[in-house]
Design a protein around this motif. Structure first.
Motif, PDB file in Angstrom:
ATOM      1  N   ALA A   1       0.829  -1.209   0.000  1.00  0.00           N
ATOM      2  CA  ALA A   1       0.000   0.000   0.000  1.00  0.00           C
ATOM      3  C   ALA A   1       0.864   1.260   0.000  1.00  0.00           C
ATOM      4  O   ALA A   1       0.567   2.227  -0.715  1.00  0.00           O
ATOM      5  N   GLU A   2       1.926   1.257   0.788  1.00  0.00           N
ATOM      6  CA  GLU A   2       2.814   2.422   0.844  1.00  0.00           C
ATOM      7  C   GLU A   2       3.479   2.671  -0.508  1.00  0.00           C
ATOM      8  O   GLU A   2       3.580   3.812  -0.964  1.00  0.00           O
ATOM      9  N   HIS A   3       3.913   1.591  -1.160  1.00  0.00           N
ATOM     10  CA  HIS A   3       4.546   1.725  -2.475  1.00  0.00           C
ATOM     11  C   HIS A   3       3.550   2.264  -3.499  1.00  0.00           C
ATOM     12  O   HIS A   3       3.877   3.186  -4.269  1.00  0.00           O
ATOM     13  N   LEU A   4       2.367   1.718  -3.528  1.00  0.00           N
ATOM     14  CA  LEU A   4       1.361   2.165  -4.499  1.00  0.00           C
ATOM     15  C   LEU A   4       0.915   3.595  -4.216  1.00  0.00           C
ATOM     16  O   LEU A   4       0.677   4.373  -5.141  1.00  0.00           O
ATOM     17  N   HIS A   5       0.802   3.938  -2.936  1.00  0.00           N
ATOM     18  CA  HIS A   5       0.425   5.307  -2.568  1.00  0.00           C
ATOM     19  C   HIS A   5       1.495   6.298  -3.014  1.00  0.00           C
ATOM     20  O   HIS A   5       1.176   7.404  -3.471  1.00  0.00           O
ATOM     21  N   ALA A   6       2.760   5.918  -2.917  1.00  0.00           N
ATOM     22  CA  ALA A   6       3.855   6.789  -3.337  1.00  0.00           C
ATOM     23  C   ALA A   6       3.822   7.064  -4.836  1.00  0.00           C
ATOM     24  O   ALA A   6       4.401   8.046  -5.302  1.00  0.00           O
ATOM     25  N   HIS A   7       3.126   6.211  -5.586  1.00  0.00           N
ATOM     26  CA  HIS A   7       2.977   6.402  -7.029  1.00  0.00           C
ATOM     27  C   HIS A   7       1.663   7.107  -7.373  1.00  0.00           C
ATOM     28  O   HIS A   7       1.211   7.056  -8.525  1.00  0.00           O
ATOM     29  N   GLY A   8       1.045   7.743  -6.376  1.00  0.00           N
ATOM     30  CA  GLY A   8      -0.117   8.576  -6.645  1.00  0.00           C
ATOM     31  C   GLY A   8      -1.447   7.870  -6.576  1.00  0.00           C
ATOM     32  O   GLY A   8      -2.464   8.428  -7.019  1.00  0.00           O
ATOM     33  N   ASN A   9      -1.488   6.660  -6.009  1.00  0.00           N
ATOM     34  CA  ASN A   9      -2.739   5.908  -5.939  1.00  0.00           C
ATOM     35  C   ASN A   9      -3.373   6.017  -4.559  1.00  0.00           C
ATOM     36  O   ASN A   9      -2.681   6.141  -3.552  1.00  0.00           O
ATOM     37  N   ALA A  10      -4.699   5.934  -4.524  1.00  0.00           N
ATOM     38  CA  ALA A  10      -5.415   5.766  -3.263  1.00  0.00           C
ATOM     39  C   ALA A  10      -5.543   4.267  -3.021  1.00  0.00           C
ATOM     40  O   ALA A  10      -5.917   3.521  -3.925  1.00  0.00           O
ATOM     41  N   VAL A  11      -5.223   3.821  -1.812  1.00  0.00           N
ATOM     42  CA  VAL A  11      -5.160   2.385  -1.535  1.00  0.00           C
ATOM     43  C   VAL A  11      -5.945   2.052  -0.273  1.00  0.00           C
ATOM     44  O   VAL A  11      -5.732   2.658   0.777  1.00  0.00           O
ATOM     45  N   ASP A  12      -6.849   1.077  -0.395  1.00  0.00           N
ATOM     46  CA  ASP A  12      -7.538   0.507   0.759  1.00  0.00           C
ATOM     47  C   ASP A  12      -7.058  -0.923   0.938  1.00  0.00           C
ATOM     48  O   ASP A  12      -6.723  -1.606  -0.036  1.00  0.00           O
ATOM     49  N   ILE A  13      -7.047  -1.393   2.185  1.00  0.00           N
ATOM     50  CA  ILE A  13      -6.604  -2.749   2.495  1.00  0.00           C
ATOM     51  C   ILE A  13      -7.767  -3.533   3.082  1.00  0.00           C
ATOM     52  O   ILE A  13      -8.456  -3.059   3.989  1.00  0.00           O
ATOM     53  N   ALA A  14      -7.983  -4.745   2.565  1.00  0.00           N
ATOM     54  CA  ALA A  14      -8.955  -5.676   3.133  1.00  0.00           C
ATOM     55  C   ALA A  14      -8.200  -6.924   3.583  1.00  0.00           C
ATOM     56  O   ALA A  14      -7.533  -7.565   2.766  1.00  0.00           O
ATOM     57  N   PRO A  15      -8.272  -7.308   4.859  1.00  0.00           N
ATOM     58  CA  PRO A  15      -7.507  -8.459   5.346  1.00  0.00           C
ATOM     59  C   PRO A  15      -8.182  -9.800   5.087  1.00  0.00           C
ATOM     60  O   PRO A  15      -7.603 -10.843   5.383  1.00  0.00           O
ATOM     61  N   ASP A  16      -9.398  -9.777   4.564  1.00  0.00           N
ATOM     62  CA  ASP A  16     -10.105 -11.023   4.290  1.00  0.00           C
ATOM     63  C   ASP A  16     -11.130 -10.795   3.186  1.00  0.00           C
ATOM     64  O   ASP A  16     -11.317  -9.667   2.709  1.00  0.00           O
ATOM     65  N   LEU A  17     -11.810 -11.885   2.787  1.00  0.00           N
ATOM     66  CA  LEU A  17     -12.754 -11.802   1.674  1.00  0.00           C
ATOM     67  C   LEU A  17     -14.013 -11.031   2.050  1.00  0.00           C
ATOM     68  O   LEU A  17     -14.588 -10.331   1.212  1.00  0.00           O
ATOM     69  N   ALA A  18     -14.442 -11.147   3.306  1.00  0.00           N
ATOM     70  CA  ALA A  18     -15.615 -10.390   3.740  1.00  0.00           C
ATOM     71  C   ALA A  18     -15.343  -8.889   3.648  1.00  0.00           C
ATOM     72  O   ALA A  18     -16.196  -8.115   3.181  1.00  0.00           O
ATOM     73  N   GLY A  19     -14.153  -8.476   4.075  1.00  0.00           N
ATOM     74  CA  GLY A  19     -13.789  -7.069   3.979  1.00  0.00           C
ATOM     75  C   GLY A  19     -13.670  -6.620   2.542  1.00  0.00           C
ATOM     76  O   GLY A  19     -14.045  -5.489   2.199  1.00  0.00           O
ATOM     77  N   ALA A  20     -13.160  -7.492   1.673  1.00  0.00           N
ATOM     78  CA  ALA A  20     -13.032  -7.153   0.258  1.00  0.00           C
ATOM     79  C   ALA A  20     -14.408  -6.961  -0.379  1.00  0.00           C
ATOM     80  O   ALA A  20     -14.622  -6.020  -1.148  1.00  0.00           O
ATOM     81  N   THR A  21     -15.335  -7.847  -0.054  1.00  0.00           N
ATOM     82  CA  THR A  21     -16.693  -7.723  -0.595  1.00  0.00           C
ATOM     83  C   THR A  21     -17.344  -6.422  -0.142  1.00  0.00           C
ATOM     84  O   THR A  21     -17.961  -5.713  -0.940  1.00  0.00           O
ATOM     85  N   ALA A  22     -17.185  -6.095   1.140  1.00  0.00           N
ATOM     86  CA  ALA A  22     -17.756  -4.853   1.658  1.00  0.00           C
ATOM     87  C   ALA A  22     -17.120  -3.642   0.993  1.00  0.00           C
ATOM     88  O   ALA A  22     -17.817  -2.668   0.666  1.00  0.00           O
TER      89      ALA A  22
END
Length: 219
Positions: free
Chosen positions: A17-38
């Motif tokens: 996430a830190e690497h992608l954010h440094a390239h100008g992206n907004a990044v969310d993290i989901a630690p599991d599939l339920a979080g990803a679906t939400a």
């Protein structure tokens, strides 16, 4: 871009996430599939980075269900599973690409960019708008032959506007591109980025469509 990292290893998820954010992206993290679906239910993502071994299930089955439900968000599988049969299964389930851990973060960024260009129907190495030239692979911008230095967020705004010439992008869409769920967004943040871009690229580079948003012009 607005990206979703689906990964249960906290250190790896944070590093990606830190690497992608440094390239100008907004990044969310989901630690599991339920979080990803939400997360996918609550926001429009440009791409999801999917680990396969997650606490509440297997990513392959989840991806198949995602595709059956009509969700077309691009998905890049990033996993330790390296057998050819597993790679084929991932791609057959609807993934756009597949990388094996440990992967190089710069290569990951390049693969994400390539997937997005394919989905946007823009596979060219350069985008031209009058004197303005964008090289997405290098995140480089030129006015004629003169390079223009942009901040990561300025680049993200310009890249989002440049995906489809003449199409108006709303302020809310730009905010989704730049900011993750937990980010505090000042009320005039988008206007400030646009103003700085105009100062660097010329007043005509970005047009305001009153009541709707912005679109790329002719620098």
């Amino acid at each position: 871009m607005r990206l979703l990292v689906i990964e249960d290893e906290p250190d790896l998820a944070s590093a990606v996430a830190e690497h992608l954010h440094a390239h100008g992206n907004a990044v969310d993290i989901a630690p599991d599939l339920a979080g990803a679906t939400a997360a996918l239910d609550g926001a429009d993502y440009d791409l999801a980075l999917l680990d396969l071994h997650l606490p509440d299930g297997d990513g392959i089955g989840w991806l198949r269900g995602l595709r059956r439900s009509g969700v077309r968000v691009p998905v890049l599988i990033a996993t330790a599973r390296d057998r050819i049969t597993e790679r084929i299964a991932g791609l057959d389930a609807g993934a756009d690409d597949y990388v094996v851990k440990p992967y190089d973060l710069d290569e990951l960024t390049a693969r994400i960019g390539a997937i997005r260009r394919r989905h946007d129907g823009r596979c060219e190495a350069e985008r031209r708008f009058g004197a303005l030239r964008l090289l997405p692979e290098r995140q480089a911008v030129f006015l004629g032959d003169v390079p223009v230095r942009l901040t990561p967020k300025e680049w993200a705004v310009l890249e989002r506007l440049s995906r489809r010439e003449g199409v108006t992008v709303t302020r809310a869409q730009l905010e989704d591109t730049l900011y993750a769920f937990d980010a505090e967004v000042e009320s005039n943040a988008i206007e400030a980025h646009v103003s700085r871009l105009r100062a660097k690229l010329g007043r005509q580079a970005i047009e305001t469509v009153r009541g709707f948003g912005y679109r790329i012009g002719r620098a």
